[in-house]
Design an enzyme around this catalytic site. Structure first.
Site, mmCIF file in Angstrom:
data_model
loop_
_atom_site.group_PDB
_atom_site.id
_atom_site.type_symbol
_atom_site.label_atom_id
_atom_site.label_comp_id
_atom_site.label_asym_id
_atom_site.label_seq_id
_atom_site.Cartn_x
_atom_site.Cartn_y
_atom_site.Cartn_z
ATOM 1 N N TYR A 294 0.815 -1.215 0.000
ATOM 2 C CA TYR A 294 0.000 0.000 0.000
ATOM 3 C C TYR A 294 0.850 1.267 0.000
ATOM 4 O O TYR A 294 0.407 2.310 -0.448
ATOM 5 C CB TYR A 294 -0.901 0.033 1.239
ATOM 6 C CG TYR A 294 -2.179 -0.743 1.101
ATOM 7 C CD1 TYR A 294 -2.161 -2.118 0.915
ATOM 8 C CD2 TYR A 294 -3.408 -0.096 1.167
ATOM 9 C CE1 TYR A 294 -3.342 -2.824 0.803
ATOM 10 C CE2 TYR A 294 -4.589 -0.798 1.059
ATOM 11 C CZ TYR A 294 -4.551 -2.162 0.877
ATOM 12 O OH TYR A 294 -5.714 -2.856 0.767
ATOM 13 N N ASP B 75 -6.089 -7.142 4.184
ATOM 14 C CA ASP B 75 -7.232 -6.526 3.489
ATOM 15 C C ASP B 75 -8.123 -7.624 2.910
ATOM 16 O O ASP B 75 -9.340 -7.626 3.097
ATOM 17 C CB ASP B 75 -6.712 -5.611 2.372
ATOM 18 C CG ASP B 75 -7.854 -4.972 1.588
ATOM 19 O OD1 ASP B 75 -8.803 -4.499 2.224
ATOM 20 O OD2 ASP B 75 -7.796 -4.967 0.343
ATOM 21 N N LYS C 68 3.623 -15.430 3.027
ATOM 22 C CA LYS C 68 3.876 -16.190 1.802
ATOM 23 C C LYS C 68 5.385 -16.434 1.740
ATOM 24 O O LYS C 68 6.074 -16.052 0.789
ATOM 25 C CB LYS C 68 3.343 -15.395 0.589
ATOM 26 C CG LYS C 68 3.313 -16.163 -0.713
ATOM 27 C CD LYS C 68 2.272 -17.259 -0.772
ATOM 28 C CE LYS C 68 2.432 -18.072 -2.046
ATOM 29 N NZ LYS C 68 1.588 -19.284 -2.064
ATOM 30 N N ASP D 52 -12.000 -9.245 4.540
ATOM 31 C CA ASP D 52 -13.287 -9.300 3.831
ATOM 32 C C ASP D 52 -13.835 -10.722 3.853
ATOM 33 O O ASP D 52 -15.037 -10.942 4.061
ATOM 34 C CB ASP D 52 -13.130 -8.874 2.363
ATOM 35 C CG ASP D 52 -13.456 -7.395 2.153
ATOM 36 O OD1 ASP D 52 -13.262 -6.617 3.108
ATOM 37 O OD2 ASP D 52 -13.886 -7.025 1.047
ATOM 38 N N ASP E 278 -2.457 -18.429 1.088
ATOM 39 C CA ASP E 278 -3.429 -19.155 0.247
ATOM 40 C C ASP E 278 -4.128 -20.236 1.067
ATOM 41 O O ASP E 278 -5.338 -20.430 0.978
ATOM 42 C CB ASP E 278 -2.761 -19.719 -1.019
ATOM 43 C CG ASP E 278 -1.449 -20.441 -0.759
ATOM 44 O OD1 ASP E 278 -0.936 -20.395 0.388
ATOM 45 O OD2 ASP E 278 -0.929 -21.072 -1.692
HETATM 46 C C1 IPM Z 1 -10.252 -1.480 3.917
HETATM 47 C C2 IPM Z 1 -10.531 -0.914 2.547
HETATM 48 C C3 IPM Z 1 -9.387 0.023 2.175
HETATM 49 C C4 IPM Z 1 -8.108 -0.789 2.175
HETATM 50 C C5 IPM Z 1 -9.598 0.754 0.837
HETATM 51 C C6 IPM Z 1 -10.878 1.562 0.841
HETATM 52 C C7 IPM Z 1 -8.429 1.625 0.467
HETATM 53 O O1 IPM Z 1 -10.699 -1.929 1.635
HETATM 54 O O2 IPM Z 1 -10.165 -0.692 4.891
HETATM 55 O O3 IPM Z 1 -10.135 -2.695 4.031
HETATM 56 O O4 IPM Z 1 -7.791 -1.436 1.166
HETATM 57 O O5 IPM Z 1 -7.419 -0.795 3.191
HETATM 58 MG MG MG Z 2 -10.705 -3.872 2.471
#
Ligand code: IPM
Ligand code: MG
Length: 360
Positions: A146, A251, A195, A255, A227
């Site tokens: 990032y 990240d 990884k 999710d 993975d």
């Molecule tokens: C998160 C989001 C952010 C990230 C985006 C919006 C830049 O997906 O907070 O997980 O990738 O960190």
């Molecule tokens: Mg995210």
């Protein structure tokens, strides 16, 4: 006690969900005899609309003057919003990355918990969801891909893009310590995800995490390739307590972890530095498709406010009161659209905030 809280309403569903979280905070303050003062801060698209940039120095300074910041969500629809006609460094997401870096918020805590009441919303097979799970992803937030150097240029007539993944041992050590500290207060297990079969940064990660582990003999450390971790999260999420990982892996895995809880609308997060300051935000995005329709689930933001009380203000009892109120509302059968199941009562954003505040 008196606390000063910065509020970033943000974009999309952001304003609606922050309003409900503020309602719950105010109710908690009233009940327990505290006082919170609020200061509205601009970030993301809302800041672009006013200042032409997603983050100003002013917002950073104002955030620093607060004890903590509560944020909704930022960003819009990349296909239709004019914000995405701007160059990448001027888009809403750049503001979020900028404030994380400016405030040195290197530790991102993302708990994922399967509520008994939401078991039927869990997309996993019943024999897997039956075991339940309660894990926390400790994501490194200010390094890695990032924030590494990046460029897009023509090399020998071919367009070529480069992103750099770099970590130094200091960055790894401080996030690893956080993971072990948190594990000591939970079930005493850290699974470090990397990884290391491919990446140098992961090999250093693993070495430093093993060094840190020596100071925590009461915490059990394991390692897992990313993975495999993605697979294990849907096969057997109950095995995890604290998952420690770098920015990009965190990240993606967060999710995934949130979705197996039934809805990404339930997951809170805290981004911390080495003071008591924190930026608290739901793990989900700004959902522009349902913005302004009283449909969004405010629970992730409300639970983020609870994390704020716990981590910044040391108000454990108050945090538990909010978490308990959320659990009670679910037990009482109220559901926003994302977690709606047969036999439950459909509830809009504002009503959900009211119902939770009433139960504090
Ligand atoms: C998160 C989001 C952010 C990230 C985006 C919006 C830049 O997906 O907070 O997980 O990738 O960190
Ligand atoms: Mg995210």
């Amino acid at each position: 006690m008196n606390g000063k809280i910065g509020l970033i309403f943000g974009d999309g569903i952001g304003p609606e969900i922050v309003r409900e979280a503020k309602k719950v905070l105010d109710r908690t303050a009233e009940k327990f005899g505290h006082r919170f003062d609020y200061k509205e801060l601009l970030l993301g698209g809302a800041s672009i609309d006013v200042h032409g940039v997603p983050l100003t120095k002013e917002t950073v300074e104002e955030a620093k003057a607060c004890d903590a910041v509560l944020m909704g969500s930022i960003g819009g629809d990349a296909k239709t919003s004019p914000w995405y006609q701007l160059e990448p460094s001027k888009r809403p997401e750049a503001g979020l990355l900028g404030i994380r870096k400016a405030l040195n918020l290197f530790a991102n805590l993302r708990p994922a918990y399967l509520y008994e009441e939401l078991r039927s919303s869990c997309p996993l097979r019943e024999d897997i969801s039956r075991a339940g799970f309660d894990l926390l992803i400790m994501r490194e937030l200010t390094g890695g891909l990032y924030f590494g150097a990046r460029k897009t240029e023509e090399v020998d007539g071919v367009m070529t893009a480069v992103d750099t993944l770099s970590y130094n041992e200091l960055e790894i050590r401080r996030i690893a310590k956080r993971a072990f500290d948190v594990a000591q207060k939970r079930r005493g297990k850290v699974c470090s995800v990397d990884k290391a079969n491919v990446l140098d940064s992961s090999r250093l990660w693993r070495k430093v995490v093993e060094e840190v582990a020596k100071d925590y003999p009461d915490v059990e450390l394991s390692h897992m390739y990313v993975d495999n971790c993605a697979m294990q999260l849907v096969m057997n999420p109950a095995q995890f307590d604290v998952i420690l990982t770098e920015n990009m892996f965190g990240d993606i895995l967060s999710d995934e972890a949130s979705m197996v809880t039934g809805s990404i609308g339930m997951l809170s997060s805290a981004s911390l530095n080495d003071t008591r300051f924190g930026l608290y935000e739901p793990s989900h995005g700004s959902a522009p498709d349902i913005a302004g329709q009283n449909k969004a689930n405010p629970i992730a933001t409300i639970l983020s406010a609870a994390m704020m009380l716990r981590y910044t203000f040391d108000l454990d009892q108050e945090a538990e009161a909010i978490e308990g109120a959320v659990r009670q509302v679910l037990k009482d059968g109220y559901r926003t659209g994302d977690i709606m199941t047969e036999g439950c009562t459909y509830t809009g954003t504002v009503q959900m905030g009211d119902l939770i505040a009433e139960r504090i």
